[in-house]
Design a protein around this motif. Structure first.
Motif, PDB file in Angstrom:
ATOM      1  N   SER A   1     -20.648  38.740  19.358  1.00  0.00           N
ATOM      2  CA  SER A   1     -19.893  38.631  18.451  1.00  0.00           C
ATOM      3  C   SER A   1     -20.617  37.740  16.832  1.00  0.00           C
ATOM      4  CB  SER A   1     -18.838  37.601  18.805  1.00  0.00           C
ATOM      5  OG  SER A   1     -17.581  37.087  17.569  1.00  0.00           O
ATOM      6  N   PRO A   2     -20.620  38.589  16.407  1.00  0.00           N
ATOM      7  CA  PRO A   2     -21.555  37.902  15.387  1.00  0.00           C
ATOM      8  C   PRO A   2     -20.882  37.509  13.849  1.00  0.00           C
ATOM      9  CG  PRO A   2     -21.689  40.161  15.194  1.00  0.00           C
ATOM     10  CD  PRO A   2     -20.760  40.422  16.552  1.00  0.00           C
ATOM     11  N   GLY A   3     -21.570  36.259  13.468  1.00  0.00           N
ATOM     12  CA  GLY A   3     -20.514  35.795  11.977  1.00  0.00           C
ATOM     13  C   GLY A   3     -20.249  34.505  12.304  1.00  0.00           C
ATOM     14  N   PRO A   4     -19.484  33.792  11.883  1.00  0.00           N
ATOM     15  CA  PRO A   4     -18.289  33.213  11.459  1.00  0.00           C
ATOM     16  C   PRO A   4     -17.177  33.374  13.383  1.00  0.00           C
ATOM     17  CG  PRO A   4     -18.558  33.700   9.901  1.00  0.00           C
ATOM     18  CD  PRO A   4     -19.129  34.887   9.857  1.00  0.00           C
ATOM     19  N   ILE A   5     -16.716  31.888  13.009  1.00  0.00           N
ATOM     20  CA  ILE A   5     -15.421  31.630  14.021  1.00  0.00           C
ATOM     21  C   ILE A   5     -14.642  32.915  13.350  1.00  0.00           C
ATOM     22  CG2 ILE A   5     -14.512  29.885  13.148  1.00  0.00           C
ATOM     23  CD1 ILE A   5     -14.721  29.257  16.052  1.00  0.00           C
ATOM     24  N   ASN A   6     -14.257  33.472  13.730  1.00  0.00           N
ATOM     25  CA  ASN A   6     -13.207  34.389  13.950  1.00  0.00           C
ATOM     26  C   ASN A   6     -11.747  34.930  14.352  1.00  0.00           C
ATOM     27  OD1 ASN A   6     -13.614  36.318  15.517  1.00  0.00           O
ATOM     28  ND2 ASN A   6     -15.041  37.591  14.894  1.00  0.00           N
ATOM     29  N   LEU A   7     -11.065  35.126  13.983  1.00  0.00           N
ATOM     30  CA  LEU A   7      -9.634  35.977  14.521  1.00  0.00           C
ATOM     31  C   LEU A   7      -9.601  35.856  16.587  1.00  0.00           C
ATOM     32  CD1 LEU A   7      -7.120  35.085  13.175  1.00  0.00           C
ATOM     33  CD2 LEU A   7      -6.542  38.120  13.538  1.00  0.00           C
ATOM     34  N   SER A   8     -10.699  37.009  16.864  1.00  0.00           N
ATOM     35  CA  SER A   8     -10.173  36.573  17.717  1.00  0.00           C
ATOM     36  C   SER A   8     -11.402  35.601  18.978  1.00  0.00           C
ATOM     37  CB  SER A   8     -11.602  37.752  18.296  1.00  0.00           C
ATOM     38  OG  SER A   8     -11.050  38.969  17.993  1.00  0.00           O
ATOM     39  N   ASP A   9     -12.485  34.926  18.319  1.00  0.00           N
ATOM     40  CA  ASP A   9     -12.637  33.317  19.044  1.00  0.00           C
ATOM     41  C   ASP A   9     -11.841  32.677  18.616  1.00  0.00           C
ATOM     42  OD1 ASP A   9     -15.078  34.528  18.760  1.00  0.00           O
ATOM     43  OD2 ASP A   9     -15.604  33.989  16.588  1.00  0.00           O
ATOM     44  N   ILE A  10     -10.774  32.586  18.010  1.00  0.00           N
ATOM     45  CA  ILE A  10      -9.731  31.941  17.810  1.00  0.00           C
ATOM     46  C   ILE A  10      -9.123  31.284  19.176  1.00  0.00           C
ATOM     47  CG2 ILE A  10      -7.755  30.972  16.745  1.00  0.00           C
ATOM     48  CD1 ILE A  10     -10.260  29.481  15.331  1.00  0.00           C
ATOM     49  N   ILE A  11      -8.287  32.689  19.032  1.00  0.00           N
ATOM     50  CA  ILE A  11      -7.258  33.988  20.132  1.00  0.00           C
ATOM     51  C   ILE A  11      -7.940  32.982  21.892  1.00  0.00           C
ATOM     52  CG2 ILE A  11      -5.849  35.138  21.426  1.00  0.00           C
ATOM     53  CD1 ILE A  11      -5.468  34.164  18.537  1.00  0.00           C
ATOM     54  N   ASN A  12      -9.044  33.533  21.697  1.00  0.00           N
ATOM     55  CA  ASN A  12      -9.613  33.395  22.797  1.00  0.00           C
ATOM     56  C   ASN A  12     -10.125  31.111  22.931  1.00  0.00           C
ATOM     57  OD1 ASN A  12     -10.295  35.673  24.100  1.00  0.00           O
ATOM     58  ND2 ASN A  12     -12.056  36.229  22.933  1.00  0.00           N
ATOM     59  N   LEU A  13     -10.248  30.852  22.251  1.00  0.00           N
ATOM     60  CA  LEU A  13     -10.327  29.317  22.275  1.00  0.00           C
ATOM     61  C   LEU A  13      -8.510  29.332  22.957  1.00  0.00           C
ATOM     62  CD1 LEU A  13     -12.447  27.989  19.434  1.00  0.00           C
ATOM     63  CD2 LEU A  13     -13.254  27.828  22.137  1.00  0.00           C
ATOM     64  N   GLY A  14      -7.886  29.235  22.118  1.00  0.00           N
ATOM     65  CA  GLY A  14      -6.453  29.104  22.757  1.00  0.00           C
ATOM     66  C   GLY A  14      -6.292  29.271  24.151  1.00  0.00           C
ATOM     67  N   LEU A  15      -6.507  30.641  24.144  1.00  0.00           N
ATOM     68  CA  LEU A  15      -6.835  31.019  25.296  1.00  0.00           C
ATOM     69  C   LEU A  15      -7.037  30.287  26.734  1.00  0.00           C
ATOM     70  CD1 LEU A  15      -5.060  33.052  27.821  1.00  0.00           C
ATOM     71  CD2 LEU A  15      -7.579  34.464  27.529  1.00  0.00           C
ATOM     72  N   TYR A  16      -8.408  29.783  26.779  1.00  0.00           N
ATOM     73  CA  TYR A  16      -8.691  28.926  27.338  1.00  0.00           C
ATOM     74  C   TYR A  16      -8.289  27.986  27.460  1.00  0.00           C
ATOM     75  CZ  TYR A  16     -13.046  26.066  29.178  1.00  0.00           C
ATOM     76  OH  TYR A  16     -13.967  26.099  30.199  1.00  0.00           O
ATOM     77  N   HIS A  17      -7.833  27.320  26.726  1.00  0.00           N
ATOM     78  CA  HIS A  17      -6.649  25.950  26.466  1.00  0.00           C
ATOM     79  C   HIS A  17      -5.671  25.866  27.257  1.00  0.00           C
ATOM     80  CE1 HIS A  17     -10.303  24.799  24.021  1.00  0.00           C
ATOM     81  NE2 HIS A  17      -9.901  23.125  24.345  1.00  0.00           N
ATOM     82  N   ALA A  18      -5.064  27.168  27.131  1.00  0.00           N
ATOM     83  CA  ALA A  18      -3.782  27.232  28.236  1.00  0.00           C
ATOM     84  C   ALA A  18      -4.245  27.933  29.785  1.00  0.00           C
ATOM     85  CB  ALA A  18      -3.387  28.453  27.335  1.00  0.00           C
ATOM     86  N   LEU A  19      -5.614  28.484  29.298  1.00  0.00           N
ATOM     87  CA  LEU A  19      -5.392  28.205  31.429  1.00  0.00           C
ATOM     88  C   LEU A  19      -5.861  27.017  31.546  1.00  0.00           C
ATOM     89  CD1 LEU A  19      -7.770  31.881  30.764  1.00  0.00           C
ATOM     90  CD2 LEU A  19      -5.278  31.839  32.212  1.00  0.00           C
ATOM     91  N   LYS A  20      -6.557  26.720  31.237  1.00  0.00           N
ATOM     92  CA  LYS A  20      -6.718  25.410  31.900  1.00  0.00           C
ATOM     93  C   LYS A  20      -5.685  24.049  32.076  1.00  0.00           C
ATOM     94  CE  LYS A  20     -10.162  21.282  31.064  1.00  0.00           C
ATOM     95  NZ  LYS A  20     -11.142  21.437  32.123  1.00  0.00           N
ATOM     96  N   LEU A  21      -4.931  23.899  30.598  1.00  0.00           N
ATOM     97  CA  LEU A  21      -3.992  23.236  30.518  1.00  0.00           C
ATOM     98  C   LEU A  21      -2.572  23.628  31.992  1.00  0.00           C
ATOM     99  CD1 LEU A  21      -3.349  22.623  27.522  1.00  0.00           C
ATOM    100  CD2 LEU A  21      -4.160  20.747  28.846  1.00  0.00           C
ATOM    101  N   THR A  22      -2.777  24.736  32.676  1.00  0.00           N
ATOM    102  CA  THR A  22      -1.648  25.276  32.960  1.00  0.00           C
ATOM    103  C   THR A  22      -2.240  25.922  34.248  1.00  0.00           C
ATOM    104  OG1 THR A  22      -2.226  27.460  32.725  1.00  0.00           O
ATOM    105  CG2 THR A  22       0.117  26.351  31.686  1.00  0.00           C
ATOM    106  N   HIS A  23      -3.286  25.333  34.560  1.00  0.00           N
ATOM    107  CA  HIS A  23      -4.265  25.901  35.762  1.00  0.00           C
ATOM    108  C   HIS A  23      -3.939  27.283  36.512  1.00  0.00           C
ATOM    109  CE1 HIS A  23      -5.142  21.451  36.036  1.00  0.00           C
ATOM    110  NE2 HIS A  23      -3.324  21.337  35.765  1.00  0.00           N
ATOM    111  N   THR A  24      -3.301  28.395  35.711  1.00  0.00           N
ATOM    112  CA  THR A  24      -3.070  29.513  35.373  1.00  0.00           C
ATOM    113  C   THR A  24      -4.442  30.388  36.401  1.00  0.00           C
ATOM    114  OG1 THR A  24      -2.000  28.984  34.378  1.00  0.00           O
ATOM    115  CG2 THR A  24      -2.701  31.858  35.042  1.00  0.00           C
ATOM    116  N   LYS A  25      -5.820  29.684  36.033  1.00  0.00           N
ATOM    117  CA  LYS A  25      -7.038  30.264  35.778  1.00  0.00           C
ATOM    118  C   LYS A  25      -8.050  29.217  36.829  1.00  0.00           C
ATOM    119  CE  LYS A  25     -10.218  34.006  35.009  1.00  0.00           C
ATOM    120  NZ  LYS A  25     -10.610  34.617  36.315  1.00  0.00           N
ATOM    121  N   THR A  26      -8.212  28.490  38.250  1.00  0.00           N
ATOM    122  CA  THR A  26      -9.451  27.719  38.455  1.00  0.00           C
ATOM    123  C   THR A  26     -11.333  28.908  38.401  1.00  0.00           C
ATOM    124  OG1 THR A  26      -9.265  28.305  40.805  1.00  0.00           O
ATOM    125  CG2 THR A  26      -7.966  27.850  40.057  1.00  0.00           C
TER     126      THR A  26
END
Length: 288
Positions: free
Chosen positions: A219-244
């Motif tokens: 994922s070359p270059g500075p942080i982009n739209l997909s990166d931000i969504i993946n950070l959001g998804l990561y924390h959503a999964l972590k906070l809801t314990h959906t994926k261990t």
């Protein structure tokens, strides 16, 4: 929820056949409301005025209510909440109004056909709202990607999971939660791309659908739209314990693009997220 597809439900093949009908075109994928296309068409006109747009929006009372609610939410943080649609347009701008219109339209597409169907939809939308609010909150603090673009991208990245649910319009065909999750893992990306192409959305949103959930990779270059969504998804999964079995945050590509102080980690998550959970949940509730 981490069990195998076969263990999720004995008659899983029945569900696969239903979704196969969607993929093959034997069943109709959801279409956006006519008013949404009219608003998008109007937005293409360079001389469209705020007054003209507000008159167009008034044709959909439910949409008008959503726009007023969103513009008054903590996500916007206005000291003077808008009282009219014209106020909303002035506060948010035309482009953001168009994106919120898409959010409302997509949510309204997936009507509930039974109590079981409704439970699945509410569960899916609750997770979507949390992911969207987390992504948007992160974007606001990074100030490298426009937050309202992030909100739209977060929603678009989940259109496939909602399309999976739309396949089950009869109560006796509605899967349970483990089966629904298994189906989403197998089909959501494909259905999402097909649906978004049908809706003629911007190419950047198709790219997000294809890249969401990929923790490592080029994922070359500075942080982009997909990166931000993946950070959001990561924390959503972590906070809801959906994926261990999530990898450590520091190992994912999106995190490695963050600079100090935005890369500070506490309790396995970004400091900006973990210390503002309550505020983020308030934002998620406003989207729900």
């Amino acid at each position: 929820m981490e069990s195998s597809v076969q263990a999720a439900k004995p008659d899983y093949s029945v569900y696969r056949r239903v979704i196969g009908d969607l993929l093959s075109g034997n069943e109709q994928l959801p279409s956006l409301p006519i008013i949404t296309f009219e608003i998008r068409k109007a937005m293409e006109q360079s001389n469209l005025s705020m007054v003209e747009l507000s008159k167009l929006l008034t044709r959909d009372p439910a949409l008008s209510a959503v726009l007023l609610k969103y513009a008054s939410s903590p996500l916007i943080g206005s000291q003077n909440p808008p009282q009219t649609l014209l106020d909303v347009i002035r506060l948010l701008g035309m482009n953001q109004v168009e994106r919120i219109t898409m959010v409302h339209s997509i949510k309204s597409l997936f009507s509930m056909h039974s109590a079981k169907h409704k439970r699945l939809f509410l569960e899916a939308w609750r997770r979507l709202a949390l992911k969207a609010s987390l992504s948007t909150y992160i974007a606001k603090h990074l100030k490298q990607v426009v937050p309202d673009h992030v909100l739209m991208a977060a929603l678009m990245s989940e259109v496939g999971t909602l399309a999976v649910l739309s396949a089950f319009k009869k109560s006796d065909e509605t899967p349970d939660i483990p089966t629904y999750i298994a189906l989403c893992r197998e089909y959501a990306k494909s259905l999402g791309v097909i649906t978004l192409k049908k809706w003629q959305v911007d190419e950047q949103y198709l790219k997000v659908v294809q890249e969401v959930g990929k923790w490592q990779g080029e994922s070359p270059g500075p942080i982009n739209l997909s990166d931000i969504i993946n950070l959001g998804l990561y924390h959503a999964l972590k906070l809801t314990h959906t994926k261990t079995d999530l990898p450590p945050l520091k190992d994912i590509t999106a995190y490695q693009k963050l600079d100090e102080p935005h890369n500070k980690i506490i309790a396995g998550g970004l400091d900006v997220v973990m210390t503002n959970i309550q505020e983020i949940r308030v934002v998620a509730k406003s989207l729900f």
